[in-house]
Write a protein that holds these residues in place. Structure first.
Motif, PDB file in Angstrom:
ATOM      1  N   TYR A  68       0.843  -1.192   0.000  1.00 40.58           N
ATOM      2  CA  TYR A  68       0.000   0.000   0.000  1.00 40.58           C
ATOM      3  C   TYR A  68       0.880   1.244   0.000  1.00 40.58           C
ATOM      4  O   TYR A  68       1.924   1.271   0.644  1.00 40.58           O
ATOM      5  CB  TYR A  68      -0.910   0.017   1.234  1.00 40.58           C
ATOM      6  CG  TYR A  68      -1.947  -1.075   1.207  1.00 40.58           C
ATOM      7  CD1 TYR A  68      -3.224  -0.840   0.694  1.00 40.58           C
ATOM      8  CD2 TYR A  68      -1.661  -2.345   1.693  1.00 40.58           C
ATOM      9  CE1 TYR A  68      -4.185  -1.841   0.663  1.00 40.58           C
ATOM     10  CE2 TYR A  68      -2.615  -3.346   1.668  1.00 40.58           C
ATOM     11  CZ  TYR A  68      -3.874  -3.089   1.154  1.00 40.58           C
ATOM     12  OH  TYR A  68      -4.812  -4.087   1.131  1.00 40.58           O
ATOM     13  N   PHE A  69       0.398   2.277  -0.703  1.00 42.18           N
ATOM     14  CA  PHE A  69       1.145   3.515  -0.842  1.00 42.18           C
ATOM     15  C   PHE A  69       0.216   4.711  -0.722  1.00 42.18           C
ATOM     16  O   PHE A  69      -0.962   4.624  -1.059  1.00 42.18           O
ATOM     17  CB  PHE A  69       1.826   3.579  -2.224  1.00 42.18           C
ATOM     18  CG  PHE A  69       2.733   2.435  -2.504  1.00 42.18           C
ATOM     19  CD1 PHE A  69       4.061   2.472  -2.104  1.00 42.18           C
ATOM     20  CD2 PHE A  69       2.262   1.296  -3.156  1.00 42.18           C
ATOM     21  CE1 PHE A  69       4.906   1.404  -2.357  1.00 42.18           C
ATOM     22  CE2 PHE A  69       3.099   0.227  -3.411  1.00 42.18           C
ATOM     23  CZ  PHE A  69       4.427   0.276  -3.003  1.00 42.18           C
ATOM     24  N   LEU A  70       0.782   5.821  -0.266  1.00 42.89           N
ATOM     25  CA  LEU A  70       0.152   7.121  -0.412  1.00 42.89           C
ATOM     26  C   LEU A  70       0.871   7.774  -1.582  1.00 42.89           C
ATOM     27  O   LEU A  70       2.105   7.789  -1.636  1.00 42.89           O
ATOM     28  CB  LEU A  70       0.292   7.953   0.856  1.00 42.89           C
ATOM     29  CG  LEU A  70      -0.382   7.380   2.100  1.00 42.89           C
ATOM     30  CD1 LEU A  70      -0.201   8.330   3.283  1.00 42.89           C
ATOM     31  CD2 LEU A  70      -1.855   7.076   1.873  1.00 42.89           C
ATOM     32  N   VAL A  71       0.089   8.275  -2.546  1.00 46.35           N
ATOM     33  CA  VAL A  71       0.651   8.762  -3.806  1.00 46.35           C
ATOM     34  C   VAL A  71       0.203  10.192  -4.058  1.00 46.35           C
ATOM     35  O   VAL A  71      -0.979  10.520  -3.942  1.00 46.35           O
ATOM     36  CB  VAL A  71       0.201   7.867  -4.981  1.00 46.35           C
ATOM     37  CG1 VAL A  71       0.815   8.325  -6.290  1.00 46.35           C
ATOM     38  CG2 VAL A  71       0.539   6.417  -4.718  1.00 46.35           C
ATOM     39  N   THR A  72       1.163  11.036  -4.395  1.00 42.96           N
ATOM     40  CA  THR A  72       0.885  12.394  -4.854  1.00 42.96           C
ATOM     41  C   THR A  72       1.478  12.509  -6.260  1.00 42.96           C
ATOM     42  O   THR A  72       2.151  11.581  -6.718  1.00 42.96           O
ATOM     43  CB  THR A  72       1.532  13.444  -3.924  1.00 42.96           C
ATOM     44  OG1 THR A  72       2.945  13.435  -4.122  1.00 42.96           O
ATOM     45  CG2 THR A  72       1.172  13.211  -2.466  1.00 42.96           C
ATOM     46  N   PRO A  73       1.274  13.618  -6.930  1.00 41.69           N
ATOM     47  CA  PRO A  73       1.874  13.741  -8.268  1.00 41.69           C
ATOM     48  C   PRO A  73       3.398  13.648  -8.268  1.00 41.69           C
ATOM     49  O   PRO A  73       3.989  13.326  -9.289  1.00 41.69           O
ATOM     50  CB  PRO A  73       1.405  15.116  -8.730  1.00 41.69           C
ATOM     51  CG  PRO A  73       0.129  15.346  -8.002  1.00 41.69           C
ATOM     52  CD  PRO A  73       0.347  14.726  -6.646  1.00 41.69           C
ATOM     53  N   VAL A  74       4.058  13.910  -7.131  1.00 42.59           N
ATOM     54  CA  VAL A  74       5.520  13.930  -7.124  1.00 42.59           C
ATOM     55  C   VAL A  74       6.179  12.907  -6.211  1.00 42.59           C
ATOM     56  O   VAL A  74       7.388  12.705  -6.304  1.00 42.59           O
ATOM     57  CB  VAL A  74       6.062  15.344  -6.787  1.00 42.59           C
ATOM     58  CG1 VAL A  74       5.673  16.336  -7.871  1.00 42.59           C
ATOM     59  CG2 VAL A  74       5.569  15.816  -5.435  1.00 42.59           C
ATOM     60  N   GLU A  75       5.450  12.268  -5.321  1.00 40.13           N
ATOM     61  CA  GLU A  75       6.055  11.280  -4.418  1.00 40.13           C
ATOM     62  C   GLU A  75       5.122  10.115  -4.162  1.00 40.13           C
ATOM     63  O   GLU A  75       3.896  10.261  -4.198  1.00 40.13           O
ATOM     64  CB  GLU A  75       6.409  11.922  -3.065  1.00 40.13           C
ATOM     65  CG  GLU A  75       7.539  12.904  -3.152  1.00 40.13           C
ATOM     66  CD  GLU A  75       7.961  13.410  -1.791  1.00 40.13           C
ATOM     67  OE1 GLU A  75       9.179  13.489  -1.564  1.00 40.13           O
ATOM     68  OE2 GLU A  75       7.086  13.722  -0.969  1.00 40.13           O
ATOM     69  N   LYS A  76       5.743   8.974  -3.873  1.00 38.20           N
ATOM     70  CA  LYS A  76       5.006   7.763  -3.496  1.00 38.20           C
ATOM     71  C   LYS A  76       5.712   7.179  -2.283  1.00 38.20           C
ATOM     72  O   LYS A  76       6.919   6.931  -2.323  1.00 38.20           O
ATOM     73  CB  LYS A  76       5.006   6.759  -4.655  1.00 38.20           C
ATOM     74  CG  LYS A  76       4.341   5.439  -4.328  1.00 38.20           C
ATOM     75  CD  LYS A  76       4.120   4.609  -5.585  1.00 38.20           C
ATOM     76  CE  LYS A  76       5.223   3.620  -5.810  1.00 38.20           C
ATOM     77  NZ  LYS A  76       4.925   2.687  -6.909  1.00 38.20           N
ATOM     78  N   VAL A  77       4.949   6.995  -1.179  1.00 37.08           N
ATOM     79  CA  VAL A  77       5.532   6.453   0.049  1.00 37.08           C
ATOM     80  C   VAL A  77       4.740   5.222   0.480  1.00 37.08           C
ATOM     81  O   VAL A  77       3.525   5.165   0.331  1.00 37.08           O
ATOM     82  CB  VAL A  77       5.575   7.499   1.186  1.00 37.08           C
ATOM     83  CG1 VAL A  77       6.518   8.640   0.830  1.00 37.08           C
ATOM     84  CG2 VAL A  77       4.199   8.029   1.528  1.00 37.08           C
TER      85      VAL A  77
END
Length: 185
Positions: A68-77
């Motif tokens: 599972y990830f939290l995704v933004t246009p510039v980062e994925k954690v």
């Protein structure tokens, strides 16, 4: 990577869910965020008490395989999810029989009607035979159905033959979802 940095990257002003499926940023590592089986979100071991923040994070979640990830246009954690990322906490029943609709609300206020696009399933613990019921919410993300809501489903269950065997299950969205073999069948 901090929660504040992540929050600053989430586009604002748009209605609906962000298009996380179309964002392909670089993986930036894991953060110490965990979603417990009961739906509680933790950051650095402390529960996140602000419901709007949890809701916001839930809208940028993506699953890839078992991760599972939290995704933004510039980062994925990466984050940890103990079971399912959401919990179905309420059930609204509309209609009856094969025309019945079952509408679930999750702990992050997503509403989903069980049916072909949002199937129900029940998994049994191989050691205890304890059922774990789920409803599909969106894009590879499921909600564990809270025990009280599962009891409501059991109350609604009817018997229907599935592959030559009698099963207890429920109807929603024109689909029969088996819950368990009918012990009286």
């Amino acid at each position: 990577m901090t929660v504040d940095n992540l929050l600053a990257q989430i586009p604002s002003g748009a209605r609906g869910l962000p298009p996380v499926h179309s964002w392909n940023p670089a993986f930036c590592g894991d953060i110490d965020m965990r979603i417990a089986r009961d739906g509680t979100w933790y950051y650095l071991g402390t529960p996140i008490g602000r419901k709007p923040m949890v809701r916001l994070f839930s809208t940028i979640m993506r699953r890839e395989g078992d991760d599972y990830f939290l995704v933004t246009p510039v980062e994925k954690v990466g984050i940890r999810v103990d079971d399912a990322p959401f919990v179905a906490v309420t059930l609204q029943v509309r209609g009856e029989g094969a025309g019945q609709s079952l509408v679930f609300m999750t702990n992050v206020e997503d509403t989903v009607e069980a049916g072909p696009e949002h199937p129900l399933r029940v998994e049994l613990d191989p050691n205890t035979d304890e059922p774990s019921p789920y409803v599909h919410v969106r894009s590879e993300l499921d909600a564990l159905i809270h025990r009280n809501v599962f009891y409501q489903l059991v109350e609604l269950a009817v018997t229907r033959e599935v592959e030559g065997q009698p099963w207890l299950g429920v109807w929603s969205g024109g689909v029969f979802f088996p819950i368990a073999p009918d012990p009286e069948g």
